[in-house]
Write a protein that holds these residues in place. Structure first.
Motif, PDB file in Angstrom:
ATOM      1  N   TYR A 138      -2.290  -6.970   4.231  1.00 32.34           N
ATOM      2  CA  TYR A 138      -1.686  -5.815   3.925  1.00 32.34           C
ATOM      3  C   TYR A 138      -2.271  -4.818   4.573  1.00 32.34           C
ATOM      4  O   TYR A 138      -1.553  -3.614   4.674  1.00 32.34           O
ATOM      5  CB  TYR A 138      -0.911  -6.068   2.950  1.00 32.34           C
ATOM      6  CG  TYR A 138      -0.553  -4.628   1.800  1.00 32.34           C
ATOM      7  CD1 TYR A 138      -1.511  -3.899   1.165  1.00 32.34           C
ATOM      8  CD2 TYR A 138       0.691  -4.335   2.171  1.00 32.34           C
ATOM      9  CE1 TYR A 138      -0.973  -3.003   0.083  1.00 32.34           C
ATOM     10  CE2 TYR A 138       1.380  -3.085   1.057  1.00 32.34           C
ATOM     11  CZ  TYR A 138       0.238  -2.335   0.454  1.00 32.34           C
ATOM     12  OH  TYR A 138       0.832  -1.168  -0.449  1.00 32.34           O
ATOM     13  N   VAL A 180       2.564   7.147   1.199  1.00 33.91           N
ATOM     14  CA  VAL A 180       1.462   8.136   1.488  1.00 33.91           C
ATOM     15  C   VAL A 180       0.790   9.105   1.878  1.00 33.91           C
ATOM     16  O   VAL A 180      -0.328   9.915   1.964  1.00 33.91           O
ATOM     17  CB  VAL A 180       0.481   7.059  -0.259  1.00 33.91           C
ATOM     18  CG1 VAL A 180       1.259   6.959  -0.948  1.00 33.91           C
ATOM     19  CG2 VAL A 180      -0.422   6.267   0.792  1.00 33.91           C
ATOM     20  N   TYR A 212      11.005   4.473  -4.896  1.00 33.32           N
ATOM     21  CA  TYR A 212      10.728   4.043  -5.979  1.00 33.32           C
ATOM     22  C   TYR A 212      11.199   4.193  -6.883  1.00 33.32           C
ATOM     23  O   TYR A 212      12.840   4.731  -6.890  1.00 33.32           O
ATOM     24  CB  TYR A 212       8.667   4.512  -5.375  1.00 33.32           C
ATOM     25  CG  TYR A 212       8.658   3.966  -4.313  1.00 33.32           C
ATOM     26  CD1 TYR A 212       7.921   4.615  -3.648  1.00 33.32           C
ATOM     27  CD2 TYR A 212       8.346   2.776  -4.066  1.00 33.32           C
ATOM     28  CE1 TYR A 212       7.178   4.266  -2.813  1.00 33.32           C
ATOM     29  CE2 TYR A 212       7.838   2.331  -3.505  1.00 33.32           C
ATOM     30  CZ  TYR A 212       6.690   3.147  -2.365  1.00 33.32           C
ATOM     31  OH  TYR A 212       6.428   2.162  -1.442  1.00 33.32           O
ATOM     32  N   GLU A 268      -9.408   1.907   2.481  1.00 36.67           N
ATOM     33  CA  GLU A 268      -8.643   2.360   1.378  1.00 36.67           C
ATOM     34  C   GLU A 268      -9.534   1.339   1.090  1.00 36.67           C
ATOM     35  O   GLU A 268      -9.477   0.946  -0.697  1.00 36.67           O
ATOM     36  CB  GLU A 268      -7.100   1.729   2.036  1.00 36.67           C
ATOM     37  CG  GLU A 268      -6.098   1.067   0.756  1.00 36.67           C
ATOM     38  CD  GLU A 268      -4.955   1.459   0.883  1.00 36.67           C
ATOM     39  OE1 GLU A 268      -4.189   2.070   2.442  1.00 36.67           O
ATOM     40  OE2 GLU A 268      -3.496   0.876   0.272  1.00 36.67           O
ATOM     41  N   GLY A 280       4.730   9.987  -4.872  1.00 31.10           N
ATOM     42  CA  GLY A 280       4.516   9.442  -3.815  1.00 31.10           C
ATOM     43  C   GLY A 280       5.044   9.660  -2.434  1.00 31.10           C
ATOM     44  O   GLY A 280       4.920   8.427  -1.186  1.00 31.10           O
ATOM     45  N   TYR A 337      -6.722   8.490  -3.589  1.00 35.11           N
ATOM     46  CA  TYR A 337      -7.105   7.712  -3.187  1.00 35.11           C
ATOM     47  C   TYR A 337      -7.908   6.388  -1.854  1.00 35.11           C
ATOM     48  O   TYR A 337      -8.820   5.924  -2.217  1.00 35.11           O
ATOM     49  CB  TYR A 337      -6.667   6.737  -4.548  1.00 35.11           C
ATOM     50  CG  TYR A 337      -5.444   5.967  -4.366  1.00 35.11           C
ATOM     51  CD1 TYR A 337      -3.832   6.343  -3.875  1.00 35.11           C
ATOM     52  CD2 TYR A 337      -5.068   4.684  -3.016  1.00 35.11           C
ATOM     53  CE1 TYR A 337      -2.922   6.516  -3.020  1.00 35.11           C
ATOM     54  CE2 TYR A 337      -3.966   3.938  -3.090  1.00 35.11           C
ATOM     55  CZ  TYR A 337      -2.686   4.864  -2.703  1.00 35.11           C
ATOM     56  OH  TYR A 337      -1.344   4.951  -2.270  1.00 35.11           O
ATOM     57  N   GLN A 387       1.447   3.691   6.304  1.00 38.33           N
ATOM     58  CA  GLN A 387       1.349   2.913   5.023  1.00 38.33           C
ATOM     59  C   GLN A 387       2.745   1.823   4.811  1.00 38.33           C
ATOM     60  O   GLN A 387       3.046   1.498   5.430  1.00 38.33           O
ATOM     61  CB  GLN A 387       0.789   4.448   4.191  1.00 38.33           C
ATOM     62  CG  GLN A 387      -0.387   5.136   4.203  1.00 38.33           C
ATOM     63  CD  GLN A 387      -1.694   3.865   4.241  1.00 38.33           C
ATOM     64  OE1 GLN A 387      -1.537   3.559   3.007  1.00 38.33           O
ATOM     65  NE2 GLN A 387      -2.075   4.590   4.266  1.00 38.33           N
ATOM     66  N   SER A 388       3.540   3.060   3.458  1.00 34.62           N
ATOM     67  CA  SER A 388       4.551   2.073   2.868  1.00 34.62           C
ATOM     68  C   SER A 388       4.993   1.458   3.374  1.00 34.62           C
ATOM     69  O   SER A 388       6.366   1.236   3.646  1.00 34.62           O
ATOM     70  CB  SER A 388       4.886   2.403   2.374  1.00 34.62           C
ATOM     71  OG  SER A 388       3.435   1.762   0.654  1.00 34.62           O
TER      72      SER A 388
HETATM   73  O1  DON Z   1      -1.318  -0.178  -1.137  1.00 32.88           O
HETATM   74  C1  DON Z   1      -1.330   1.550  -1.522  1.00 32.88           C
HETATM   75  O2  DON Z   1      -1.060   2.327  -2.359  1.00 32.88           O
HETATM   76  C2  DON Z   1      -1.286   1.651   0.114  1.00 32.88           C
HETATM   77  N1  DON Z   1      -1.551   1.445   1.186  1.00 32.88           N
HETATM   78  C3  DON Z   1       0.496   2.890  -0.128  1.00 32.88           C
HETATM   79  C4  DON Z   1       1.078   2.767  -1.104  1.00 32.88           C
HETATM   80  C5  DON Z   1       2.265   3.662  -0.266  1.00 32.88           C
HETATM   81  O3  DON Z   1       2.453   4.131   1.151  1.00 32.88           O
HETATM   82  C6  DON Z   1       3.579   4.772  -1.750  1.00 32.88           C
HETATM   83  N2  DON Z   1       4.592   4.495  -0.780  1.00 32.88           N
HETATM   84  N3  DON Z   1       4.820   6.220  -1.038  1.00 32.88           N
END
Ligand code: DON
Length: 309
Positions: A193, A263, A245, A162, A288, A27, A63-64
């Motif tokens: 964010y 991610v 998660y 993103e 993820g 995505y 990322q997360s």
């Molecule tokens: O908000 C999001 O979907 C991404 N910027 C971060 C998601 C993420 O890294 C999930 N972890 N595995």
């Protein structure tokens, strides 16, 4: 006498390279096109010694993984009591991008700061409710650079990619705003964010950042006390139960240390008082989390006795 660790890390990569399952994050356009052959691991001791192997200079967006460190900044800037009013500490048992169920305050408080809803609420607490996107990003970038021990940068391409497809996070932020769990403009919260998530790192940066958490918030090389010890204890506790998660239970059983995934394919693990580890491989499982990254951490936990229990 030369350390056996570099050779060991190379053996860990060769043992996990044959794992072919998973897909890069689809995505976010830049991540979807990632070179899935890239594979790296790093290990940083609390005395500042660092070892790494594989594509250890390859940069990717944090990322997360950023959520763990921004949670600490939110505690610093708003105080733990206010953070706990806005964000819980319980595992959600669901996907990282789960949507709060309603605008009813009693049912839509984000379960924890590691899922997107909680991370957006934590981001909105950095600096203060009237801060600009730039002010929050600047504070976060400065803190993450101090943790890594070098100047980090936002990957503007990842950010724009993103932001183009941020409808789900925008929807989450508007629900949080309506329910009173964020006080700033929802769009600013999401833009900031996404900028924090687009900060580029390599595995050596991540291992040193994890080692800072293991070292009670003191950066092992600079000696800077970047976070108070009580904030670090809070962060490590929530990483243990929520950092992976809805794979957190399996992670604690198989690896057994506080962790956070992202991610782009990064993972950090932190063994308090001893060492931080980081792994990178872009292919993700359905939850993820990096397939090879998880396998690397599982192998290192078995081989090095990292499991906390
Ligand atoms: O908000 C999001 O979907 C991404 N910027 C971060 C998601 C993420 O890294 C999930 N972890 N595995």
């Amino acid at each position: 006498m030369e350390s056996p660790i570099p050779d060991y890390l190379n053996r860990v990569l060769e043992a996990t390279r044959p794992l072919e399952s998973g897909q890069p994050a689809g995505y976010i356009e830049t991540l979807a096109k990632a070179d899935t052959s890239k594979l790296a691991v790093a290990l940083a001791m609390v005395d500042g010694t660092i070892y790494s192997a594989g594509d250890d200079q390859v940069e990717f967006s944090i990322q997360s993984i950023s959520k763990a460190f921004v949670y600490a900044l939110a505690i610093d800037d708003a105080g733990l009591d206010k953070v706990l009013e806005k964000i819980g500490v319980e595992p959600s048992g669901g996907a990282y991008n789960g949507i709060p169920v309603s605008v009813d305050r009693s049912t839509s408080r984000p379960m924890n700061p590691m899922i997107n809803a909680g991370a957006i609420a934590a981001h909105a607490l950095v600096v203060g409710p009237n801060a600009t996107v730039e002010e929050r990003t600047d504070r976060i970038l400065k803190a993450l650079s101090r943790l890594a021990g070098r100047q980090l940068h936002v990957d503007e391409t990842v950010y724009e990619d993103e932001l183009k497809d941020s409808g789900r996070n925008m929807g989450i932020a508007y629900i949080l705003k309506a329910a009173g769990f964020i006080e700033c403009d929802p769009q600013d919260a999401v833009k900031g964010y996404i900028r924090q998530c687009a900060i580029n790192v390599n595995v050596r940066d991540l291992a040193m950042m994890a080692a800072t958490l293991c070292n009670g918030g003191k950066q092992p090389i600079s000696g800077d006390q970047i976070f108070p010890q009580q904030s670090v204890r809070q962060v490590l506790s929530v990483m243990t139960t929520c950092g992976m998660y809805d794979a957190a239970g399996t992670w604690v059983a198989n690896v057994g240390i506080p962790a956070k995934s992202g991610v782009a394919g990064g993972i950090i693990g932190a063994l308090p008082g001893q060492l931080g580890i980081a792994a990178f491989s872009p292919k993700l499982d359905k939850k993820g989390n990096s397939v090879r990254g998880v396998a690397i951490c599982e192998k290192m936990s078995r081989d090095m006795g990292l499991h906390m229990m």
